[in-house]
Design a protein around this motif. Structure first.
Motif, PDB file in Angstrom:
ATOM      1  N   PRO A   1      20.895  10.849 -13.409  1.00 26.92           N
ATOM      2  CA  PRO A   1      20.634   9.539 -12.805  1.00 26.92           C
ATOM      3  C   PRO A   1      19.267   9.547 -12.110  1.00 26.92           C
ATOM      4  O   PRO A   1      18.781  10.604 -11.678  1.00 26.92           O
ATOM      5  CB  PRO A   1      21.758   9.389 -11.784  1.00 26.92           C
ATOM      6  CG  PRO A   1      22.257  10.766 -11.522  1.00 26.92           C
ATOM      7  CD  PRO A   1      21.989  11.567 -12.754  1.00 26.92           C
ATOM      8  N   GLY A   2      18.660   8.383 -12.019  1.00 33.77           N
ATOM      9  CA  GLY A   2      17.329   8.261 -11.437  1.00 33.77           C
ATOM     10  C   GLY A   2      17.230   8.800 -10.022  1.00 33.77           C
ATOM     11  O   GLY A   2      16.174   9.271  -9.598  1.00 33.77           O
ATOM     12  N   SER A   3      18.343   8.743  -9.291  1.00 35.22           N
ATOM     13  CA  SER A   3      18.302   9.180  -7.889  1.00 35.22           C
ATOM     14  C   SER A   3      18.074  10.679  -7.764  1.00 35.22           C
ATOM     15  O   SER A   3      17.749  11.167  -6.688  1.00 35.22           O
ATOM     16  CB  SER A   3      19.613   8.792  -7.200  1.00 35.22           C
ATOM     17  OG  SER A   3      20.702   9.269  -7.966  1.00 35.22           O
ATOM     18  N   GLN A   4      18.240  11.418  -8.852  1.00 34.72           N
ATOM     19  CA  GLN A   4      18.113  12.879  -8.756  1.00 34.72           C
ATOM     20  C   GLN A   4      16.801  13.446  -9.277  1.00 34.72           C
ATOM     21  O   GLN A   4      16.570  14.653  -9.205  1.00 34.72           O
ATOM     22  CB  GLN A   4      19.274  13.545  -9.509  1.00 34.72           C
ATOM     23  CG  GLN A   4      20.602  13.369  -8.796  1.00 34.72           C
ATOM     24  CD  GLN A   4      21.752  13.956  -9.605  1.00 34.72           C
ATOM     25  OE1 GLN A   4      21.604  14.962 -10.281  1.00 34.72           O
ATOM     26  NE2 GLN A   4      22.887  13.308  -9.530  1.00 34.72           N
ATOM     27  N   VAL A   5      15.948  12.608  -9.797  1.00 36.10           N
ATOM     28  CA  VAL A   5      14.799  13.191 -10.494  1.00 36.10           C
ATOM     29  C   VAL A   5      13.444  12.739  -9.962  1.00 36.10           C
ATOM     30  O   VAL A   5      12.412  13.083 -10.541  1.00 36.10           O
ATOM     31  CB  VAL A   5      14.861  12.863 -12.006  1.00 36.10           C
ATOM     32  CG1 VAL A   5      16.118  13.435 -12.614  1.00 36.10           C
ATOM     33  CG2 VAL A   5      14.780  11.374 -12.237  1.00 36.10           C
ATOM     34  N   GLN A   6      13.419  11.970  -8.899  1.00 39.83           N
ATOM     35  CA  GLN A   6      12.115  11.473  -8.424  1.00 39.83           C
ATOM     36  C   GLN A   6      11.384  12.533  -7.611  1.00 39.83           C
ATOM     37  O   GLN A   6      11.989  13.295  -6.864  1.00 39.83           O
ATOM     38  CB  GLN A   6      12.305  10.201  -7.586  1.00 39.83           C
ATOM     39  CG  GLN A   6      13.089   9.109  -8.301  1.00 39.83           C
ATOM     40  CD  GLN A   6      12.589   8.823  -9.710  1.00 39.83           C
ATOM     41  OE1 GLN A   6      11.391   8.804  -9.944  1.00 39.83           O
ATOM     42  NE2 GLN A   6      13.501   8.622 -10.638  1.00 39.83           N
ATOM     43  N   ASP A   7      10.089  12.523  -7.741  1.00 37.70           N
ATOM     44  CA  ASP A   7       9.250  13.441  -6.976  1.00 37.70           C
ATOM     45  C   ASP A   7       8.718  12.718  -5.743  1.00 37.70           C
ATOM     46  O   ASP A   7       7.669  12.073  -5.782  1.00 37.70           O
ATOM     47  CB  ASP A   7       8.084  13.930  -7.848  1.00 37.70           C
ATOM     48  CG  ASP A   7       8.564  14.577  -9.151  1.00 37.70           C
ATOM     49  OD1 ASP A   7       9.538  15.352  -9.105  1.00 37.70           O
ATOM     50  OD2 ASP A   7       7.957  14.306 -10.200  1.00 37.70           O
ATOM     51  N   GLU A   8       9.456  12.834  -4.656  1.00 35.07           N
ATOM     52  CA  GLU A   8       9.050  12.127  -3.431  1.00 35.07           C
ATOM     53  C   GLU A   8       7.728  12.672  -2.900  1.00 35.07           C
ATOM     54  O   GLU A   8       7.339  13.797  -3.195  1.00 35.07           O
ATOM     55  CB  GLU A   8      10.153  12.252  -2.376  1.00 35.07           C
ATOM     56  CG  GLU A   8      11.415  11.496  -2.803  1.00 35.07           C
ATOM     57  CD  GLU A   8      12.495  11.538  -1.742  1.00 35.07           C
ATOM     58  OE1 GLU A   8      12.803  10.472  -1.174  1.00 35.07           O
ATOM     59  OE2 GLU A   8      13.026  12.641  -1.475  1.00 35.07           O
TER      60      GLU A   8
ATOM     61  N   PRO B   1      15.160   8.206 -16.444  1.00 34.93           N
ATOM     62  CA  PRO B   1      15.725   7.041 -15.744  1.00 34.93           C
ATOM     63  C   PRO B   1      14.622   6.371 -14.931  1.00 34.93           C
ATOM     64  O   PRO B   1      13.768   7.053 -14.365  1.00 34.93           O
ATOM     65  CB  PRO B   1      16.791   7.659 -14.836  1.00 34.93           C
ATOM     66  CG  PRO B   1      16.381   9.092 -14.663  1.00 34.93           C
ATOM     67  CD  PRO B   1      15.670   9.477 -15.929  1.00 34.93           C
ATOM     68  N   LEU B   2      14.651   5.042 -14.866  1.00 35.67           N
ATOM     69  CA  LEU B   2      13.618   4.315 -14.121  1.00 35.67           C
ATOM     70  C   LEU B   2      13.585   4.778 -12.670  1.00 35.67           C
ATOM     71  O   LEU B   2      14.630   5.032 -12.067  1.00 35.67           O
ATOM     72  CB  LEU B   2      13.905   2.815 -14.144  1.00 35.67           C
ATOM     73  CG  LEU B   2      13.559   2.046 -15.414  1.00 35.67           C
ATOM     74  CD1 LEU B   2      13.525   0.561 -15.098  1.00 35.67           C
ATOM     75  CD2 LEU B   2      12.224   2.469 -15.982  1.00 35.67           C
ATOM     76  N   PRO B   3      12.389   4.865 -12.101  1.00 38.29           N
ATOM     77  CA  PRO B   3      12.293   5.331 -10.713  1.00 38.29           C
ATOM     78  C   PRO B   3      12.603   4.263  -9.675  1.00 38.29           C
ATOM     79  O   PRO B   3      12.668   4.569  -8.485  1.00 38.29           O
ATOM     80  CB  PRO B   3      10.838   5.779 -10.609  1.00 38.29           C
ATOM     81  CG  PRO B   3      10.109   5.025 -11.663  1.00 38.29           C
ATOM     82  CD  PRO B   3      11.085   4.701 -12.745  1.00 38.29           C
ATOM     83  N   THR B   4      12.797   3.038 -10.094  1.00 37.18           N
ATOM     84  CA  THR B   4      13.101   1.999  -9.094  1.00 37.18           C
ATOM     85  C   THR B   4      14.597   2.006  -8.816  1.00 37.18           C
ATOM     86  O   THR B   4      15.374   1.363  -9.524  1.00 37.18           O
ATOM     87  CB  THR B   4      12.640   0.626  -9.601  1.00 37.18           C
ATOM     88  OG1 THR B   4      12.875   0.577 -10.998  1.00 37.18           O
ATOM     89  CG2 THR B   4      11.180   0.414  -9.330  1.00 37.18           C
TER      90      THR B   4
ATOM     91  N   SER C   1       0.803  -1.215   0.000  1.00 37.66           N
ATOM     92  CA  SER C   1       0.000   0.000   0.000  1.00 37.66           C
ATOM     93  C   SER C   1       0.841   1.273   0.000  1.00 37.66           C
ATOM     94  O   SER C   1       0.346   2.339   0.300  1.00 37.66           O
ATOM     95  CB  SER C   1      -0.951  -0.018   1.193  1.00 37.66           C
ATOM     96  OG  SER C   1      -0.235  -0.324   2.365  1.00 37.66           O
ATOM     97  N   VAL C   2       2.109   1.145  -0.353  1.00 39.05           N
ATOM     98  CA  VAL C   2       2.966   2.330  -0.412  1.00 39.05           C
ATOM     99  C   VAL C   2       3.300   2.654  -1.868  1.00 39.05           C
ATOM    100  O   VAL C   2       4.077   1.953  -2.502  1.00 39.05           O
ATOM    101  CB  VAL C   2       4.265   2.115   0.399  1.00 39.05           C
ATOM    102  CG1 VAL C   2       5.135   3.363   0.320  1.00 39.05           C
ATOM    103  CG2 VAL C   2       3.950   1.760   1.836  1.00 39.05           C
ATOM    104  N   PRO C   3       2.711   3.713  -2.406  1.00 37.98           N
ATOM    105  CA  PRO C   3       2.956   4.046  -3.813  1.00 37.98           C
ATOM    106  C   PRO C   3       4.384   4.523  -4.049  1.00 37.98           C
ATOM    107  O   PRO C   3       4.916   5.311  -3.255  1.00 37.98           O
ATOM    108  CB  PRO C   3       1.951   5.159  -4.096  1.00 37.98           C
ATOM    109  CG  PRO C   3       1.630   5.754  -2.772  1.00 37.98           C
ATOM    110  CD  PRO C   3       1.761   4.645  -1.768  1.00 37.98           C
ATOM    111  N   ARG C   4       4.982   4.061  -5.137  1.00 43.75           N
ATOM    112  CA  ARG C   4       6.351   4.443  -5.464  1.00 43.75           C
ATOM    113  C   ARG C   4       6.369   5.713  -6.317  1.00 43.75           C
ATOM    114  O   ARG C   4       5.691   5.758  -7.361  1.00 43.75           O
ATOM    115  CB  ARG C   4       7.036   3.302  -6.230  1.00 43.75           C
ATOM    116  CG  ARG C   4       7.212   2.030  -5.423  1.00 43.75           C
ATOM    117  CD  ARG C   4       7.416   0.835  -6.344  1.00 43.75           C
ATOM    118  NE  ARG C   4       6.260   0.633  -7.206  1.00 43.75           N
ATOM    119  CZ  ARG C   4       6.236  -0.147  -8.271  1.00 43.75           C
ATOM    120  NH1 ARG C   4       7.323  -0.811  -8.626  1.00 43.75           N
ATOM    121  NH2 ARG C   4       5.143  -0.279  -8.996  1.00 43.75           N
ATOM    122  N   PRO C   5       7.125   6.723  -5.949  1.00 41.58           N
ATOM    123  CA  PRO C   5       7.240   7.916  -6.791  1.00 41.58           C
ATOM    124  C   PRO C   5       7.744   7.540  -8.187  1.00 41.58           C
ATOM    125  O   PRO C   5       8.591   6.652  -8.325  1.00 41.58           O
ATOM    126  CB  PRO C   5       8.279   8.777  -6.068  1.00 41.58           C
ATOM    127  CG  PRO C   5       8.224   8.330  -4.646  1.00 41.58           C
ATOM    128  CD  PRO C   5       7.910   6.851  -4.706  1.00 41.58           C
ATOM    129  N   GLY C   6       7.209   8.203  -9.182  1.00 40.09           N
ATOM    130  CA  GLY C   6       7.655   7.963 -10.545  1.00 40.09           C
ATOM    131  C   GLY C   6       6.888   6.870 -11.244  1.00 40.09           C
ATOM    132  O   GLY C   6       7.036   6.662 -12.447  1.00 40.09           O
TER     133      GLY C   6
END
Lengths: 380, 380, 380, 380
Positions: D257-264, C301-304, C94-99
């Motif tokens: 890189p993916g670590s810099q672009v996610q919208d937490e 880039p993939l969010p995972t 139940s925790v949505p992943r950003p991206g």
């Protein structure tokens, strides 16, 4: 892909139409469209409004030096009579008339007044459909595809279907005040209409549209919404007052054994296919088979009759009689013209899908090439 | 927007179906779909193939823990019998059968063999349509919208329409081998079918589909292709063997004066609308009016009859008799099940268009709120 | 009209695809489809799942004796690994992943669990798109229309666009583990991917698809939704992870004066048109102009990523870290294969619209005839 | 379903537009449409034609007592200047201009004269799109969904994106002659335009459209053509001169890189979701996520420049210089207004799909109910 939208209210300033996907280089004759508009308006049994205000189309785009350009064709038909509320009686107000969209439309769109509904649900919009269909016929004519439409029943008076008519009788239709090929039937129809008008009553009937020289192969059984008969059924059922559709002799066939209704095939000397019957109405398996496409539509009698119908007032929630708006006694001849237009549209759409072609030249070339290499039949 | 595609050939390994736009959170019961598949297959007058191979659906996507997810629902129905050419007789070859898509399809797609055409033009594909329709009924049921379908004519034997049936007679239909409510009519029908089978002949007929508890306001007169009756006409005319469609009493109405066919409206004590007649078949001006939607379809007798029909060989261009493929004597009961499915699809499509809703909860909420604030009728 | 639907969840039993409107008589080579599926799966930077489960398509309908029949083509790709929940970690819950679509999809479809959303929003469904695109290429090849796709950027490492490559460099792409034409760039890309993988990070990039031998005249400026560039933009933007689209040198052009970016036209000796530049990317006014169609897509880039991202638990409404699901480090090479498929679909759709044709023979004939009589250019 | 068609040639008598599927009971303010038409026409860098002929819309149907009726809305914009050939130079004739649809359109539609092509391929038709978009904004406003559009680049001069602007800077845009929020940037832009005009050159640039208060859940990942980003990409790429589209920070992201672009995601005290970044541009997995939707479009410089471009004469097949038609120097501010209209249309379409509603009341009710029960986020 041929598609169109129309806009326009019954008593607004104009009807608009846009036809998109129409090939270029088709000679556009505004007068032939106006002739079709006149066919829709004529017919014994129409009210006076029809006679006063003769519809004429104005093409505002998509035509250059008399030929189509491939761009959307923009059409305007002005509402000469009745502009802004004209003969719409004020008392129509909040009492929905049975047989009209009044109640259903008011609930759907959230009105307690019938006017915003009846303005569009009115058959007035079909004038633009006739103009669209007329353009479609201009596309079909260079391919020798021709349409014929006539009235085969008004009230309980019937007239023979197309396939039993002589060439002379076929010609008669355009001169008949009820688009009927048969003199005796016509006389009876006129009498019934007179009688109905006197009584403040109305009459329905049946119309037949026949498409000649349709190549085999239009439409497809591949998916339910690509079948030619299904598409024609939608197009014709969408005409106000039409409540049933028949392809070929579909109704009669349903009561006969299979051994009596098949359209056997015979090879001619020059290797084309001939049939002696056309019970299938030119469509087998959802695909045109080369025989004339025959579509019949059943038209209900207009619900605007002098006899006062029971209804209720949507505002005060009290029983009330529906208002009587003077109207046509019989619109069956007009429906014949509209059905012809809608069938023309569907045939033209199927033609552009099968033969592509951004210009008439290209469509004709592809069409001829198909017929030559097998589409006509068999000789390739 | 609810839409679907199907794939699958008559003797291929499987039929596939994809239903897109189906709301989430609808409980999906595979067995209820299988029951509908069985209804399509049953019916006195079917050939043996039907009995051997019982269709069962497999849902491969769009369902999670027994409820729909809003993602496309993927369906597979395996062709247990006849895989890869099974009972398709080799001699079908190059002689098109009258009444089938054989000739039209061969010319269209460029084959001189009938098989690639008849494999898809066959009514086999309607199994998947029934599965799709069954899913649509699962969407309609929580809204209390119910469908009923039965046979009202086989050959020249008629049985009464829905509105003249008692509750008991209506229940009878599901147990009748010809989906007929009337015992006497059923007996006559069975006799005719036996006789026709003996003669190697076939029989058509008429089916009726009724939709109950349809809210007013589905469909629209705004454009020709948004009218509910027009869309239903397409959906039902697209069923193989159907050659005519009637909404309400459209055919009979066309012969009567307007004063005799209107559905007058009466206000009930709790301010809802009642009508004593439903000649309009629940649709006025292309919009559902709150009465039951009534659709009739006329079914032609199958063209595969023992009597050898004249045709020709497309390869050698010589006259020939069409091959006789052992087939069903009467498919009218099956068409009833298919018509129900297609009408269910169109009603469900109109419901999701009007009420939106990505989840059943949302659709139900919007639906209830519409009825409460006026859609039921008038009390707001 | 060419159209398709797909169904299938990431960990369900299979993906289904149905392609409708595909002409008949096209030789169908299942292996060429499988090769395209392999191109989508390969690529340095994919996780192990890809290597274990090699996708293979099964065609269940629409093909007869090795050629298409004009009927819908039914496709199945089985999910060999991971069937029914496979490596989907239970804690995804139940925790949505950003991206990801997790939050938006859960709210839309009414779930407090991410699984029913992520099962479809996953890029797994693109395998079926590649199969569809592969069929489209089989339609385009006989018309000499060819597609080329490669990677022109991964992270901040760039590689030259198609038009600056030698024939040899172009050939290199299919053998490169990152679909890159340039050895030096490839080396850098591989190093970055290794580094990112080690850090649990991910990399995006840019891909380019080029279509060669496109005839002038596909698409139209007539309406916004008939423009070829607009349709391609939809098709390519619909690929998961793609966030920007460029036709020709659209981005660079926007910064330059008009005098520096026009593609002047020169007449060759045999009266065809040549250009020395192709800034327009083969499309002027929404219509193909005869030059190669050039489409670039930017891939995020993939969010995972291993770095734990802030999110919250939808059930208990408490802050939480998004679960880390081991995943691909870089999917840019795969996106190249998918973009190629989607562009192939749109080009094939435009071709069948312009040239019609229910069979390959007919499409080819109409195509050739158009080129001969002016479509090539000018000599008619 | 919201849909529209437009018709009209650049120098014809009028543009027509029809918007179908528009809910009833929306207050229609003709003047607000005219204001949007004026925004499209203004902008430093336009030619004189724009200043002479101020566009005004005339609504001819679908409105009753100042509110929409649910019927198609018919729109007319008259071409005051230039009617029938006006400033279209005769010498345009048979020499196609690079960068225009001239060549592609002539080959497609079978003309050796450029006029029938350029009449429709001209950006003149976008005036009607702006009117359509303006109606869509009237539907979105009661739902608090607002659109903002501005210029963020002309030539090589950039101005900050929306999210970095203060409220005051945002307000500035409507008063800026180049729709720019930043005074310094505006000055530079004006200078470049002056310089370019003097040189007979042209300038492109970049525009940004932002949609505020978009509910989560518009669009779907279910099928490629239901994704909101894909549909917006089509709608915006279809604008003449637009050659690239970006959602959020799609281009920049592709290099990071993916670590810099996610919208937490962060949970607020009242249990709604907040993000500190919006790199995704408000769309994750093809679905709106509740953050502002951010769309950027790259505009090429107009190809009508004084520098004479090489081309050829289609009639005589000889090299020739393309005619110079005096034209706008920079249309980037106008493209901002058009992009806003196209995005408004797509958002309104997605809203009516999700929330249904034949009347504004119904749409609002369904919308509010969705937000209340979970659509806002999480508190249900």
């Amino acid at each position: 892909m041929l598609r169109f939208l129309t806009a326009g209210d019954s008593h607004g300033e104009a009807l608009l139409g846009i036809l998109e996907g129409y090939p270029s280089r088709i000679p556009i004759d505004e007068e032939s469209i106006n002739r079709d508009l006149a066919r829709r308006q004529s017919g014994y049994g129409r009210s006076d409004r029809m006679r006063i205000a003769i519809d004429r189309v104005r093409i505002v785009s998509g035509v250059w030096k008399g030929i189509s350009t491939g761009s959307p064709i923009g059409l305007i038909i002005e509402n000469k009579a009745g502009r802004k509320g004209g003969d719409l009686p004020a008392q129509l107000g909040s009492v929905p008339r049975p047989g009209h969209a009044d109640l259903a439309g008011s609930l759907k769109y959230g009105f307690k007044d019938v006017s915003p509904v009846s303005e569009r649900a009115s058959a007035r919009e079909t004038a633009m459909r006739v103009a669209i269909g007329s353009l479609c016929k201009l596309l079909l004519e260079p391919l020798s595809i021709k349409l014929f439409s006539h009235v085969i029943q008004i009230g309980n008076v019937a007239s023979p279907p197309y396939e039993r008519l002589s060439a002379k009788q076929r010609l008669r239709v355009e001169r008949s005040p009820v688009r009927c090929s048969n003199i005796a039937a016509e006389k009876s129809m006129l009498r019934r209409i007179d009688l109905a008008r006197k009584r403040g009553d109305s009459l329905g009937g049946e119309v037949e549209t026949v498409v000649l020289n349709v190549p085999p192969g239009l439409g497809s059984y591949a998916h339910y919404d690509t079948r030619l008969d299904a598409r024609i059924a939608l197009a014709v059922m969408s005409i106000p007052s039409v409540k049933a559709i028949e392809i070929g002799s579909g109704i009669e066939e349903s009561r006969l054994p299979g051994s009596q209704v098949q359209d056997e095939m015979f090879l001619t000397r020059n290797n084309s296919v001939r049939r002696r019957t056309n019970n299938a109405g030119g469509i087998e398996g959802g695909v045109s088979n080369g025989e004339p496409v025959v579509v019949r539509a059943f038209v209900k009698p207009l619900p605007t009759i002098r006899k006062s119908l029971r209804s209720f007032d949507m505002r005060v929630l009290r029983s009330s009689r529906a208002p009587f708006v003077r109207s046509d006694t019989c619109v069956v001849p007009a429906v014949a013209a509209i059905a012809e237009a809608m069938v023309a549209f569907e045939i033209a759409r199927a033609v552009t899908e099968k033969f592509g072609g951004d210009s008439l030249n290209e469509t004709k070339r592809n069409f001829a090439s198909y017929l030559r290499t097998g589409g006509r039949g068999l000789s390739s």
